[in-house]
Design an enzyme around this catalytic site. Structure first.
Site, PDB file in Angstrom:
ATOM      1  CG  ASN A 235      -0.242  -0.061   2.227  1.00  0.00           C
ATOM      2  OD1 ASN A 235      -0.327  -1.337   2.839  1.00  0.00           O
ATOM      3  ND2 ASN A 235      -1.256   0.859   3.595  1.00  0.00           N
ATOM      4  CG  ASP A 236      -0.893   4.679   2.940  1.00  0.00           C
ATOM      5  OD1 ASP A 236      -0.881   3.778   2.451  1.00  0.00           O
ATOM      6  OD2 ASP A 236      -0.234   4.532   3.875  1.00  0.00           O
TER       7      ASP A 236
ATOM      8  CD1 TRP B 125      -6.641   2.669   1.823  1.00  0.00           C
ATOM      9  CD2 TRP B 125      -6.317   1.058   2.532  1.00  0.00           C
ATOM     10  NE1 TRP B 125      -5.944   2.650   2.827  1.00  0.00           N
ATOM     11  CE2 TRP B 125      -5.381   1.604   2.839  1.00  0.00           C
ATOM     12  CE3 TRP B 125      -7.015  -0.659   2.391  1.00  0.00           C
ATOM     13  CZ2 TRP B 125      -4.389   0.659   3.740  1.00  0.00           C
ATOM     14  CZ3 TRP B 125      -5.428  -1.551   2.321  1.00  0.00           C
ATOM     15  CH2 TRP B 125      -4.368  -0.309   2.987  1.00  0.00           C
TER      16      TRP B 125
HETATM   17  C1  FRU Z   1      -3.252   4.558   4.463  1.00  0.00           C
HETATM   18  C2  FRU Z   1      -2.948   3.429   6.113  1.00  0.00           C
HETATM   19  C3  FRU Z   1      -2.200   4.368   7.441  1.00  0.00           C
HETATM   20  C4  FRU Z   1      -1.320   3.629   7.590  1.00  0.00           C
HETATM   21  C5  FRU Z   1      -0.996   2.349   6.950  1.00  0.00           C
HETATM   22  C6  FRU Z   1      -0.474   1.529   7.127  1.00  0.00           C
HETATM   23  O1  FRU Z   1      -3.479   3.785   3.442  1.00  0.00           O
HETATM   24  O2  FRU Z   1      -3.681   3.152   6.347  1.00  0.00           O
HETATM   25  O3  FRU Z   1      -2.677   5.340   7.859  1.00  0.00           O
HETATM   26  O4  FRU Z   1      -0.192   3.881   8.314  1.00  0.00           O
HETATM   27  O5  FRU Z   1      -2.387   2.887   5.616  1.00  0.00           O
HETATM   28  O6  FRU Z   1      -0.389   0.182   6.400  1.00  0.00           O
END
Ligand code: FRU
Length: 494
Positions: free
Chosen positions: A37-38, A306
């Site tokens: 993810n991020d 998400w």
């Molecule tokens: C955003 C998030 C962040 C967190 C991460 C966890 O997509 O929810 O706030 O640090 O992903 O994977």
């Protein structure tokens, strides 16, 4: 080395490197294996761009967060490095959440991330705490700081939640010879705020202001902040959870916004003037920026939503992608986004058409492909406005994704409902564009499983994933009414 990190490194080396190249996008970052993810730690270190990412190597769904790692010289050709950190300390036993990176004056690379700590109480309840931690390294190997965490509940303003306190974005202020970090927090009204801290050494931090708060106006918890100046315009970026839609300006759920305003470095006050969405596509979250050595502000984001991230119907050993890095500028208070200019070096097999009349559906010889940089300019024919202009990409006899412009209402619609999706997830999204005279210019970047559309020189952007079979590589144009188009199309070849 700790065994959790070693295990992840072994795993990604054995299994990640077995994934055939043809199953991955060509110039967009994807995880070496498993889930991403991020973007984290998007920064320059020793003259190269580094990017870390939220990473769970062992599955294509979210799990205990590690940091994956890639680097590049030109933002287009990326190289995998071994996983950087794993959730192996007592203060991050439930995950190393998002964060950022910076080059220290002594030449080390500093990672700053959110440690998530979970404890099961005697009554069974699982208590969760988020705190900011650091690690130092050489661009490949990192060691967590012995006195972690460096920011805890004790550093929160009154009413701030220790359960939602995350995603530090650090930068160094060379003039003041100090560091700043913005961190997201949930306030007493249940919605988000962005806190600003200052430090001389990146270890001892002091809160200097609350830059801005949602007050339940732009979603609830705010995640993944970034803060920077563009000339004298201050830009605060964040990704709100649980947004409510507002016409076509914002959509429900996980959103992305930028707040523009003024910033006074003496008082650390940010005064917000406006709020807009950053990207209007289906998949865009948690953007992060850096300043390149030649002074450009460059942004990258997770190209996924998400809500649809459980759709793994396509066959793959990896899940999650980054957007193409984009150059940012400000025009009349609005953020302009353009693909990084480095992409142009990889253009090949240029095909050019000018003044093509389009009424019914046409296909132009050699205009096709799934790794494409294509610019389409549309205008009315004979002074009469057409009703709709439709571009279909990733098309074969069964599937396509459409980009439709309706000049009457000035609406551009991205629609992937016929892309081969087998789930009932949001598939279409609109953006209101600026002109109504029937002229529009679209730069469309396709890289196997994604389409990024830049409208009128980057005034708006729409980023979305499409999981259409790679063989579907047709592109067609059609008009309801009459339109004239120019098409400039390149393959991207690395
Ligand atoms: C955003 C998030 C962040 C967190 C991460 C966890 O997509 O929810 O706030 O640090 O992903 O994977």
């Amino acid at each position: 080395m700790d065994s959790k990190l070693q295990q992840a490194r072994n795993y990604e080396e054995i299994y990640g490197d077995r994934i055939p190249k043809a199953e991955r996008p060509l110039f967009h970052v994807v995880p070496r294996i498993g889930w991403m993810n991020d973007p984290n730690g998007f920064s320059v270190y020793k003259g190269e761009y580094h990017l870390f990412y939220q990473y769970y190597p062992y599955n294509t769904s979210w799990g205990p967060m590690h940091w994956g790692h890639v680097k590049t010289k030109d933002l287009i050709r990326w190289e995998w490095l071994p996983a950087a950190i794993a959730p192996d300390a007592e203060y991050d036993n439930a995950g190393c959440f998002s964060g950022s990176a910076v080059e220290m004056p002594d030449g080390r690379q500093l990672l700053m991330y959110t440690g998530v700590k979970e404890n099961q109480r005697e009554d069974g309840f699982i208590e969760s705490r988020q705190m900011q931690c650091i690690a130092f390294g050489d661009g490949v190997d990192y060691e967590k700081y012995e006195n972690n965490p460096v920011l805890t509940a004790a550093d929160l303003p009154e009413g701030g939640s220790a359960v939602d306190f995350r995603d530090p974005k650090i930068w160094r202020d060379d003039k003041e010879n100090c560091f700043y970090v913005v961190v997201a927090n949930r306030t007493e009204d249940g919605s988000g705020a962005i806190l600003l801290y200052r430090s001389e050494d990146a270890v001892n931090w002091k809160m200097v202001s609350v830059l801005d708060r949602s007050r339940n106006e732009y979603g609830r918890m705010w995640e993944c902040p970034d803060f920077f100046m563009m000339g004298d315009c201050a830009v605060l970026i964040t990704s709100p959870q649980e947004m409510l839609s507002r016409g076509r300006a914002f959509h429900n759920g996980f959103g992305n916004i930028y707040l523009t305003g003024t910033y006074d470095p003496q008082t650390y006050r940010f005064v917000r003037k406006a709020a807009h969405a950053i990207d209007y596509g289906l998949d865009f979250y948690a953007p992060q920026t850096l300043e390149s050595p030649d002074g450009r502000r460059i942004m990258i984001a997770w190209m996924q939503s998400w809500e649809s991230s459980h759709d793994h119907t396509y066959i793959g050993k990896w899940f999650g992608m980054m957007t193409l890095p984009r150059e940012l500028s400000i025009k009349k208070g609005r953020l302009i986004q353009q693909p990084v200019r480095e992409l142009e070096q990889y253009r090949a097999n240029g095909v050019f058409y000018t003044d093509v009349d389009v009424q019914e559906r046409i296909q132009l010889p050699e205009v096709q492909g799934r790794c494409v940089d294509m610019t389409v300019t549309v205008r009315p024919s004979g002074g009469r406005l057409y009703e709709r202009f439709i571009i279909k990409v990733a098309k074969d006899t069964r599937f396509y994704t459409s980009i439709t412009y309706s000049p009457g209402e000035s609406i551009l619609t991205f629609d992937r409902s016929n892309s081969g999706l087998r789930r009932d997830i949001v598939s279409s999204r609109d953006v209101v564009t600026r002109f109504r005279d029937g002229k529009i210019k679209l730069r469309i970047i396709i890289d196997l499983y994604s389409v990024e559309v830049f409208v009128n020189g980057g005034e708006q952007a729409l980023s979305s994933t499409i999981y259409t079979e790679p063989e579907a590589e047709g592109i067609s144009f059609e008009a309801e009414g009459m339109a004239i188009v120019d098409v400039e199309k390149y393959d991207i070849v690395l």
